[in-house]
Design a protein around this motif. Structure first.
Motif, PDB file in Angstrom:
ATOM      1  N   TYR A  61       0.896  -1.246  -0.014  1.00 48.49           N
ATOM      2  CA  TYR A  61      -0.121  -0.010   0.094  1.00 48.49           C
ATOM      3  C   TYR A  61       0.854   1.421  -0.020  1.00 48.49           C
ATOM      4  O   TYR A  61       1.932   1.127   0.469  1.00 48.49           O
ATOM      5  N   ASP A 101      -5.567   3.983   2.465  1.00 52.78           N
ATOM      6  CA  ASP A 101      -4.403   3.661   1.932  1.00 52.78           C
ATOM      7  C   ASP A 101      -4.800   2.858   0.276  1.00 52.78           C
ATOM      8  O   ASP A 101      -5.918   2.395   0.239  1.00 52.78           O
ATOM      9  N   ARG A 102      -3.757   3.184  -0.358  1.00 50.50           N
ATOM     10  CA  ARG A 102      -4.132   2.675  -1.910  1.00 50.50           C
ATOM     11  C   ARG A 102      -3.411   1.461  -2.107  1.00 50.50           C
ATOM     12  O   ARG A 102      -2.047   1.333  -2.012  1.00 50.50           O
ATOM     13  N   LEU A 103      -4.057   0.380  -2.663  1.00 48.33           N
ATOM     14  CA  LEU A 103      -3.268  -0.731  -2.975  1.00 48.33           C
ATOM     15  C   LEU A 103      -2.483  -0.640  -4.212  1.00 48.33           C
ATOM     16  O   LEU A 103      -3.011  -0.379  -5.174  1.00 48.33           O
ATOM     17  N   SER A 118       0.555   4.898   1.578  1.00 46.24           N
ATOM     18  CA  SER A 118      -0.054   5.409   2.708  1.00 46.24           C
ATOM     19  C   SER A 118       0.355   6.806   3.221  1.00 46.24           C
ATOM     20  O   SER A 118       1.498   7.269   3.028  1.00 46.24           O
TER      21      SER A 118
END
Length: 508
Positions: free
Chosen positions: A82, A94-96, A84
């Motif tokens: 991720y 948060d972005r995967l 963050s």
């Protein structure tokens, strides 16, 4: 009869088969189901991440340990990557950016140690809003681990960003141009950890001075990278305009030979705004007006470039991403009272993506220059990783019918009407044009608005027998700024209309 004799006689008497005890037979081991028996107080299987690191900002190495796994047992779990805003994992914010599957088998030890690699397909790009990279083991808790023991399922590191803004040549003073200072301040406001406004204005009028700046800029970058922790990656984002790209190119070539662990582990992005090396013969030179002033400007530019003889702008192999924004607007359409308009030299040497910004009012420099367009339309996206903006990107092809015959760019068809389909900027207009004579006038055949998903379809009216050169002209919004529209032109090949081509030949 005495009782003891009766018991002895009774015990010695042979019994019948139905009273004889049956012997228990053990089943073969290969027929038994593999099971793990745990004591009622045994601890559940738990995973903990020890460390996470990257060597190239494209993959993250993760070391872990699994406890509570019996000998021969197997556990499977995912490790997600991720981006963050801080060092605390939040699945909602948060972005995967990457994932992998891990399989671990117990070997009798209390803790099974292992490691894995999680690949980020798009790379760990400079992202000021999300400087932390977090590796999270079993985020869906498939192992059933108690929530209070999941705090050690996360490991990560922080990334830092160094931005560089380099102006072009022939500056009128020893100070950097205003746009460079404004752009540098904007990068700081976005969250870049350090921003270098590389100023060589005092030497910018000296032919051949640009390549010499590369070693100086590289030295500044090496020293700046050492201001950050040695074990945390440092990203580079070099933005150059015009001849400033010669400076940035020379600096990148120097860093290819000598770097630091932080820079080697970071992500390097090069943004080239109308790159122009002072070198005659480079692709894409300039446009000059057809008058005396234009002729004089052409001779002066040629003489200066002959003296300078800059090297071609080159993108080294270690650069992760290179983007070129350029224009080839004729001097008569640039909207400025100048006798010339320098062009961006495209293509450059090396791997890069290109965005053609040619259009009325778009210029090499000044308030309507490429650097101003970049500031208004791309810089706002840098906070969350940046977006490559290419408003003039357009595709198109002929919708082929079963009886068509294609050789090279020529398609022979028996149909009097043909359809074309493709993609362009949503909301723009596309026009299907034909030309029957090379250099002759264009005939408008069809026009349509690009759909919200970016697709378009155009159909010709019934065409008489003959050869046609087909093109599609786009009219797409130029984005934020004083510009109106861009007009990309895409060739679609040649079309030969032959009625009866699909009919079988007559019998002899």
């Amino acid at each position: 009869m005495r009782l003891d004799r009766w018991i002895a006689r009774r015990a010695s008497r042979p019994r019948s088969g139905r009273w004889r005890p049956r012997r228990w037979r053990r089943a073969p081991l290969d027929l038994l189901e593999a099971r793990t028996l745990r004591a009622s107080g045994a601890a559940p299987v738990a995973v903990a991440l020890d460390a996470a690191s990257t060597a190239d900002s494209h993959a993250v190495s993760v070391s872990f340990q699994v406890v509570g796994l019996a000998d021969g047992d197997r556990a499977e779990f995912d490790v997600h990557l991720y981006r963050s805003a801080d060092d605390r994992f939040d699945p909602d914010l948060d972005r995967l950016v990457g994932t992998t599957r891990v399989v671990v088998q117990g070997d009798g030890r209390p803790a099974v140690l292992g490691s894995t690699t999680v690949v980020a397909p798009d790379g760990l790009k400079p992202t000021p809003n999300r400087p932390f990279v977090l590796a999270v083991a079993d985020p869906d808790n498939a192992l059933g681990e108690p929530e209070e023991s999941r705090a050690d399922n996360v490991a990560g590191f922080r990334k830092h960003i160094i931005g560089v803004v380099t102006h072009g040549g022939l500056q009128g003073s020893s100070f950097p141009p205003e746009w460079a200072a404004i752009l540098s301040d904007s990068l700081r406001d976005l969250g870049y950890d350090a921003v270098i406004t590389y100023t060589w204005a005092g030497e910018s009028s000296t032919p051949g001075a640009a390549p010499k700046q590369g070693a100086r800029l590289a030295n500044i970058l090496l020293h700046t990278a050492q201001l950050f922790p040695w074990d945390e990656p440092v990203d580079l984002h070099l933005i150059g305009h015009s001849q400033g790209n010669v400076v940035n190119s020379a600096a990148l070539l120097a860093l290819e030979r000598l770097s630091t662990p932080q820079l080697a582990a970071g992500y390097t992005r090069a943004t080239l705004l109308d790159p122009h090396a002072a070198k005659n013969g480079a692709p894409g030179q300039a446009s000059f007006t057809a008058d005396l002033e234009g002729w004089l400007a052409r001779q002066a530019a040629s003489a200066y470039q002959w003296l300078a003889d800059d090297p071609f702008v080159t993108i080294p192999l270690f650069v992760d991403e290179a983007e070129v924004y350029y224009q080839h607007t004729p001097a008569e359409l640039d909207g400025l009272p100048w006798s010339h308009n320098l062009w961006g030299q495209a293509p450059v040497v090396g791997r890069a993506r290109y965005s053609d910004l040619t259009g009325p009012g778009m210029t090499h420099t000044g308030p309507t220059g490429v650097q101003t367009w970049y500031f208004k339309n791309v810089v706002p996206t840098l906070a969350d990783g940046g977006t490559f903006v290419n408003p003039t990107a357009m595709t198109g092809r002929l919708v082929v019918s079963p009886g068509d015959r294609t050789t090279g760019d020529l398609t022979r068809t028996a149909l009097a009407s043909a359809s074309y389909t493709g993609t362009a900027a949503p909301g723009g207009r596309v026009r299907l044009l034909s030309q029957t004579v090379p250099g002759g006038p264009f005939l408008l055949l069809d026009e349509a608005t690009v759909s919200p998903d970016g697709s378009w379809t155009l159909t010709t009216p019934k065409l008489p027998r003959g050869h046609y050169r087909m093109l599609v002209r786009g009219i797409v919004p130029a984005g934020d700024g004083p510009w109106t529209d861009f007009y990309p032109l895409l060739p679609l090949g040649r079309l030969a209309v032959r009625p009866g081509l699909d009919r079988p030949p007559p019998p002899p």
